[in-house]
Write a protein that holds these residues in place. Structure first.
Motif, PDB file in Angstrom:
ATOM      1  N   TRP A  51      10.906   5.577  10.355  1.00 35.13           N
ATOM      2  CA  TRP A  51       9.393   5.755   9.798  1.00 35.13           C
ATOM      3  C   TRP A  51       8.620   4.471   9.975  1.00 35.13           C
ATOM      4  O   TRP A  51       9.270   3.450  10.589  1.00 35.13           O
ATOM      5  CB  TRP A  51       9.687   6.098   8.391  1.00 35.13           C
ATOM      6  N   ALA A  52       7.419   4.530   9.619  1.00 36.64           N
ATOM      7  CA  ALA A  52       6.539   3.370   9.689  1.00 36.64           C
ATOM      8  C   ALA A  52       6.959   2.330   8.804  1.00 36.64           C
ATOM      9  O   ALA A  52       7.470   2.499   7.790  1.00 36.64           O
ATOM     10  CB  ALA A  52       5.089   3.740   9.675  1.00 36.64           C
ATOM     11  N   ARG A  53       6.228   1.133   8.842  1.00 32.84           N
ATOM     12  CA  ARG A  53       6.385   0.103   7.882  1.00 32.84           C
ATOM     13  C   ARG A  53       6.321   0.641   6.169  1.00 32.84           C
ATOM     14  O   ARG A  53       5.018   1.309   6.048  1.00 32.84           O
ATOM     15  CB  ARG A  53       5.461  -1.009   8.243  1.00 32.84           C
ATOM     16  N   GLN A  54       7.259   0.174   5.457  1.00 32.81           N
ATOM     17  CA  GLN A  54       7.030   0.422   4.104  1.00 32.81           C
ATOM     18  C   GLN A  54       6.755   2.054   3.819  1.00 32.81           C
ATOM     19  O   GLN A  54       5.796   2.184   2.887  1.00 32.81           O
ATOM     20  CB  GLN A  54       6.047  -0.452   3.539  1.00 32.81           C
ATOM     21  N   TYR A  55       7.342   2.794   4.325  1.00 32.86           N
ATOM     22  CA  TYR A  55       7.021   4.396   4.396  1.00 32.86           C
ATOM     23  C   TYR A  55       7.749   4.552   3.074  1.00 32.86           C
ATOM     24  O   TYR A  55       9.158   4.652   3.214  1.00 32.86           O
ATOM     25  CB  TYR A  55       7.559   5.058   5.574  1.00 32.86           C
ATOM     26  N   PRO A  56       7.175   5.260   2.098  1.00 34.73           N
ATOM     27  CA  PRO A  56       7.828   5.677   0.732  1.00 34.73           C
ATOM     28  C   PRO A  56       8.771   6.889   0.867  1.00 34.73           C
ATOM     29  O   PRO A  56       8.609   7.800   0.333  1.00 34.73           O
ATOM     30  CB  PRO A  56       6.693   5.795  -0.256  1.00 34.73           C
ATOM     31  N   VAL A  57      10.130   6.926   1.571  1.00 35.11           N
ATOM     32  CA  VAL A  57      10.727   8.041   1.815  1.00 35.11           C
ATOM     33  C   VAL A  57      11.255   8.530   0.482  1.00 35.11           C
ATOM     34  O   VAL A  57      11.757   9.898   0.494  1.00 35.11           O
ATOM     35  CB  VAL A  57      11.666   7.957   2.774  1.00 35.11           C
ATOM     36  N   LYS A  58      11.379   7.725  -0.575  1.00 35.39           N
ATOM     37  CA  LYS A  58      11.983   8.431  -1.765  1.00 35.39           C
ATOM     38  C   LYS A  58      10.696   8.765  -2.875  1.00 35.39           C
ATOM     39  O   LYS A  58      11.093   9.032  -4.137  1.00 35.39           O
ATOM     40  CB  LYS A  58      12.870   7.425  -2.388  1.00 35.39           C
ATOM     41  N   SER A  59       9.460   8.940  -2.258  1.00 35.82           N
ATOM     42  CA  SER A  59       8.394   9.390  -3.184  1.00 35.82           C
ATOM     43  C   SER A  59       8.508  10.701  -3.913  1.00 35.82           C
ATOM     44  O   SER A  59       8.077  11.206  -4.930  1.00 35.82           O
ATOM     45  CB  SER A  59       7.090   9.270  -2.614  1.00 35.82           C
TER      46      SER A  59
END
Length: 256
Positions: A51-59
């Motif tokens: 993913w891109a930088r600081q991508y919130p996959v656990k949102s």
């Protein structure tokens, strides 16, 4: 009856406004098809590995929903300065923080998505949501993949990124999902330059929605390159494993 008609009309206008304001971003920067002979960006047909930088996959937010998240994922550049990667300050529509972190690994793992890894010469695919801009009557625009071929200590400015373009992808390269033009998954692939030496590079996804109206996403990629070991050095350089795991939490939420 008049009141009911007014309410319906207001709701329709609100929906149109929402659609008009919907803008895209790079949802996945290393999308892998389950069947390469039938490339598809639907969650059932592939998996995201980076993913891109600081991508919130656990949102827990479903595919294409991060424009309503805080901070919003899409970032529209301000033509006065064209800040290349969102810093949450600049831009006509400031997005999430996608600036280079120190160390770079700080932007990946834990609550953030994994960092991309590849070998020089590999092909990687990127996925993005259509956000109502892949409809038939809308003019085709393009996504530019920009990747400087040198190892850098800071992010390039937009002019430097643009001079390092390695791919131009039609934005409307999408899977047709009838009745949901907002969450239609789209994507395209590009080739990592073969001549890169081993190291970590920065990549920019830049979409031109209208003339001089651009949206960007930025990420880092650890590349095992073509650099040759010195004479007498029998060691083998191996690309680091993805940070933060490889399974997309959006897979079971997307396009359902």
């Amino acid at each position: 009856m008049l009141m009911r008609t007014t309410v319906i009309a207001s709701a329709a206008l609100a929906l149109m406004a929402t659609m008009a304001q919907a803008h895209s971003w790079a949802d996945c920067v290393d999308w892998r098809f389950k069947d390469k002979s039938k490339p598809s960006y639907r969650a059932s047909d592939g998996e995201c590995f980076a993913w891109a930088r600081q991508y919130p996959v656990k949102s827990g937010v479903a595919f294409a929903g991060l424009d309503s998240y805080s901070p919003a994922r899409h970032y529209q550049q301000e033509p006065k300065d064209f800040t290349a990667c969102s810093d949450r300050v600049h831009g006509r529509e400031p997005g999430a923080d996608e600036t280079r972190q120190n160390p770079i690994s700080k932007a990946y793992g834990g609550k953030w998505g994994a960092m991309a890894v590849a070998k020089a010469g590999d092909t990687q695919c990127v996925r993005w949501p259509a956000k109502n801009h892949a409809v038939k009557n809308e003019k085709e625009k393009f996504v530019f993949i920009n990747m400087p071929k040198t190892l850098l200590t800071k992010d390039p400015n937009q002019s430097q990124f643009s001079k390092a373009n390695i791919a131009k992808i039609p934005f409307k390269n999408c899977n047709d999902i009838s009745g949901d033009t907002d969450r239609t998954p789209c994507g395209g692939c590009f080739k990592i330059p073969e001549e890169l030496e081993t190291g970590t590079y920065v990549v920019q996804w830049r979409w031109e929605l209208n003339d001089n109206e651009f949206y960007t996403s930025c990420w880092d990629i650890a590349v095992t390159g073509a650099s040759k070991p010195e004479v007498g050095d029998n060691s083998t350089t191996v690309a680091p494993a993805p940070l933060g795991g490889t399974t997309s939490v959006f897979a079971e939420l997307a396009e359902n």
